[in-house]
Write a protein that holds these residues in place. Structure first.
Motif, PDB file in Angstrom:
ATOM      1  N   GLU A 110      -8.730  -1.311 -17.020  1.00 44.89           N
ATOM      2  CA  GLU A 110      -7.540  -1.770 -17.563  1.00 44.89           C
ATOM      3  C   GLU A 110      -6.591  -0.071 -16.623  1.00 44.89           C
ATOM      4  N   ASN A 111      -7.573   0.805 -16.959  1.00 46.99           N
ATOM      5  CA  ASN A 111      -6.270   2.046 -17.070  1.00 46.99           C
ATOM      6  C   ASN A 111      -6.027   2.284 -15.316  1.00 46.99           C
ATOM      7  N   LEU A 112      -7.436   1.240 -14.577  1.00 53.41           N
ATOM      8  CA  LEU A 112      -6.675   1.286 -12.687  1.00 53.41           C
ATOM      9  C   LEU A 112      -5.569   0.361 -12.598  1.00 53.41           C
ATOM     10  N   CYS A 113      -6.104  -0.716 -12.845  1.00 52.93           N
ATOM     11  CA  CYS A 113      -4.340  -1.544 -13.343  1.00 52.93           C
ATOM     12  C   CYS A 113      -3.147  -1.368 -13.193  1.00 52.93           C
ATOM     13  N   GLU A 114      -2.821  -0.178 -14.868  1.00 56.93           N
ATOM     14  CA  GLU A 114      -2.108   0.570 -15.282  1.00 56.93           C
ATOM     15  C   GLU A 114      -1.063   1.556 -14.585  1.00 56.93           C
ATOM     16  N   SER A 115      -2.117   2.063 -13.891  1.00 57.52           N
ATOM     17  CA  SER A 115      -1.835   3.597 -12.682  1.00 57.52           C
ATOM     18  C   SER A 115      -1.229   2.650 -11.742  1.00 57.52           C
ATOM     19  N   LEU A 116      -2.324   1.102 -11.355  1.00 59.88           N
ATOM     20  CA  LEU A 116      -1.779   0.673  -9.755  1.00 59.88           C
ATOM     21  C   LEU A 116      -0.093   0.195  -9.830  1.00 59.88           C
ATOM     22  N   SER A 117      -0.090  -0.459 -10.834  1.00 56.71           N
ATOM     23  CA  SER A 117       1.506  -1.164 -11.097  1.00 56.71           C
ATOM     24  C   SER A 117       1.856  -0.281 -11.568  1.00 56.71           C
ATOM     25  N   ARG A 118       1.911   0.819 -12.301  1.00 57.27           N
ATOM     26  CA  ARG A 118       3.344   1.853 -12.285  1.00 57.27           C
ATOM     27  C   ARG A 118       3.791   2.599 -10.856  1.00 57.27           C
ATOM     28  N   ASN A 119       2.936   2.767  -9.854  1.00 53.11           N
ATOM     29  CA  ASN A 119       2.526   3.468  -8.009  1.00 53.11           C
ATOM     30  C   ASN A 119       2.989   1.939  -7.943  1.00 53.11           C
ATOM     31  N   ASP A 120       3.071   0.587  -8.293  1.00 51.67           N
ATOM     32  CA  ASP A 120       3.590  -0.209  -7.178  1.00 51.67           C
ATOM     33  C   ASP A 120       4.319  -0.201  -6.052  1.00 51.67           C
ATOM     34  N   ASN A 121       5.965   0.233  -6.506  1.00 56.20           N
ATOM     35  CA  ASN A 121       6.624   0.758  -5.193  1.00 56.20           C
ATOM     36  C   ASN A 121       6.441   1.552  -4.519  1.00 56.20           C
ATOM     37  N   LEU A 163       3.595   1.555  -3.248  1.00 57.39           N
ATOM     38  CA  LEU A 163       2.345   1.361  -2.326  1.00 57.39           C
ATOM     39  C   LEU A 163       3.204   0.460  -2.119  1.00 57.39           C
ATOM     40  N   GLU A 164       4.245  -0.651  -2.117  1.00 60.76           N
ATOM     41  CA  GLU A 164       4.886  -1.774  -1.042  1.00 60.76           C
ATOM     42  C   GLU A 164       5.199  -0.157   0.299  1.00 60.76           C
ATOM     43  N   LYS A 165       5.469   0.815  -0.457  1.00 59.49           N
ATOM     44  CA  LYS A 165       6.295   1.495   1.087  1.00 59.49           C
ATOM     45  C   LYS A 165       5.331   1.908   1.391  1.00 59.49           C
ATOM     46  N   LEU A 166       4.184   2.380   0.998  1.00 61.09           N
ATOM     47  CA  LEU A 166       3.276   2.986   1.837  1.00 61.09           C
ATOM     48  C   LEU A 166       2.052   1.186   2.642  1.00 61.09           C
ATOM     49  N   LYS A 167       2.194   0.239   2.706  1.00 61.82           N
ATOM     50  CA  LYS A 167       2.577  -0.918   3.352  1.00 61.82           C
ATOM     51  C   LYS A 167       3.224  -0.752   4.092  1.00 61.82           C
ATOM     52  N   LYS A 168       4.488  -0.759   4.055  1.00 62.31           N
ATOM     53  CA  LYS A 168       5.695  -0.846   4.936  1.00 62.31           C
ATOM     54  C   LYS A 168       5.031  -0.256   6.183  1.00 62.31           C
ATOM     55  N   ALA A 169       5.092   1.393   5.613  1.00 64.17           N
ATOM     56  CA  ALA A 169       4.488   2.631   6.812  1.00 64.17           C
ATOM     57  C   ALA A 169       3.516   1.887   7.513  1.00 64.17           C
ATOM     58  N   ALA A 170       1.866   1.323   6.944  1.00 69.34           N
ATOM     59  CA  ALA A 170       0.999   0.849   7.531  1.00 69.34           C
ATOM     60  C   ALA A 170       1.662   0.144   8.610  1.00 69.34           C
ATOM     61  N   GLN A 171       2.082  -0.609   8.375  1.00 66.16           N
ATOM     62  CA  GLN A 171       2.465  -2.416   9.515  1.00 66.16           C
ATOM     63  C   GLN A 171       3.629  -1.643  10.138  1.00 66.16           C
ATOM     64  N   CYS A 187     -10.253  -4.261  -1.305  1.00 61.89           N
ATOM     65  CA  CYS A 187      -9.441  -4.110  -1.145  1.00 61.89           C
ATOM     66  C   CYS A 187      -8.614  -4.096   0.179  1.00 61.89           C
ATOM     67  N   GLU A 188      -7.500  -4.040  -0.355  1.00 63.28           N
ATOM     68  CA  GLU A 188      -6.466  -4.116   1.898  1.00 63.28           C
ATOM     69  C   GLU A 188      -6.129  -2.794   1.166  1.00 63.28           C
ATOM     70  N   THR A 189      -6.593  -2.076   2.183  1.00 61.84           N
ATOM     71  CA  THR A 189      -6.430  -0.748   2.847  1.00 61.84           C
ATOM     72  C   THR A 189      -5.222  -0.728   3.532  1.00 61.84           C
ATOM     73  N   PRO A 190      -4.311   0.892   3.445  1.00 64.11           N
ATOM     74  CA  PRO A 190      -3.099   1.346   4.298  1.00 64.11           C
ATOM     75  C   PRO A 190      -4.091   1.053   6.000  1.00 64.11           C
ATOM     76  N   LEU A 191      -5.402   1.821   5.718  1.00 60.71           N
ATOM     77  CA  LEU A 191      -6.245   1.050   7.266  1.00 60.71           C
ATOM     78  C   LEU A 191      -6.675  -0.528   7.504  1.00 60.71           C
ATOM     79  N   HIS A 192      -6.244  -0.799   6.700  1.00 64.57           N
ATOM     80  CA  HIS A 192      -6.790  -2.109   7.013  1.00 64.57           C
ATOM     81  C   HIS A 192      -4.708  -2.488   8.016  1.00 64.57           C
ATOM     82  N   ILE A 193      -4.525  -2.585   7.091  1.00 60.30           N
ATOM     83  CA  ILE A 193      -2.934  -3.172   7.638  1.00 60.30           C
ATOM     84  C   ILE A 193      -2.644  -2.880   8.768  1.00 60.30           C
ATOM     85  N   ALA A 194      -2.933  -1.748   9.044  1.00 59.04           N
ATOM     86  CA  ALA A 194      -2.403  -0.731  10.399  1.00 59.04           C
ATOM     87  C   ALA A 194      -3.218  -1.610  12.027  1.00 59.04           C
TER      88      ALA A 194
END
Length: 98
Positions: free
Chosen positions: A6-17, A19-27, A54-61
């Protein structure tokens, strides 16, 4: 264990934005953007270590042919090279792409 998840999910949702930027950078293979995001959150790549699949930036790139970005991420966080993604592609890690 549940509280930890639950703590992990909470911290990830706080950082969702971010992480989306990281995904875009990887793409896009935008290494400069990667370092900007790391400056904004120095543990940004560490979030992926906490998840078994999980789908990491390394997978995406790797999937997008962004080899230099993938190598940079692998250099910064070698453990991501061993992560299996959630798509279940027969135990394929980012190193199997391209």
């Amino acid at each position: 264990m549940v509280a930890q998840d639950e703590n992990l999910c909470e911290s990830l949702s706080r950082n969702d934005n971010i992480l989306e930027k990281l995904k875009k950078a990887a793409q896009d293979g935008d290494i400069e953007r990667l370092y900007e995001l790391i400056r904004a959150d120095e543990n940004i790549l560490g979030y992926f270590d906490k998840m078994p699949f999980c789908e990491t930036p390394l997978h995406i790139a790797a999937e997008n042919g962004q080899t230099h970005f993938a190598i940079q991420v692998m250099t910064l966080k070698p453990s991501l090279a061993l992560k299996l993604n959630v798509k279940g592609r027969g135990r394929i890690t980012p190193l199997h792409h391209r």
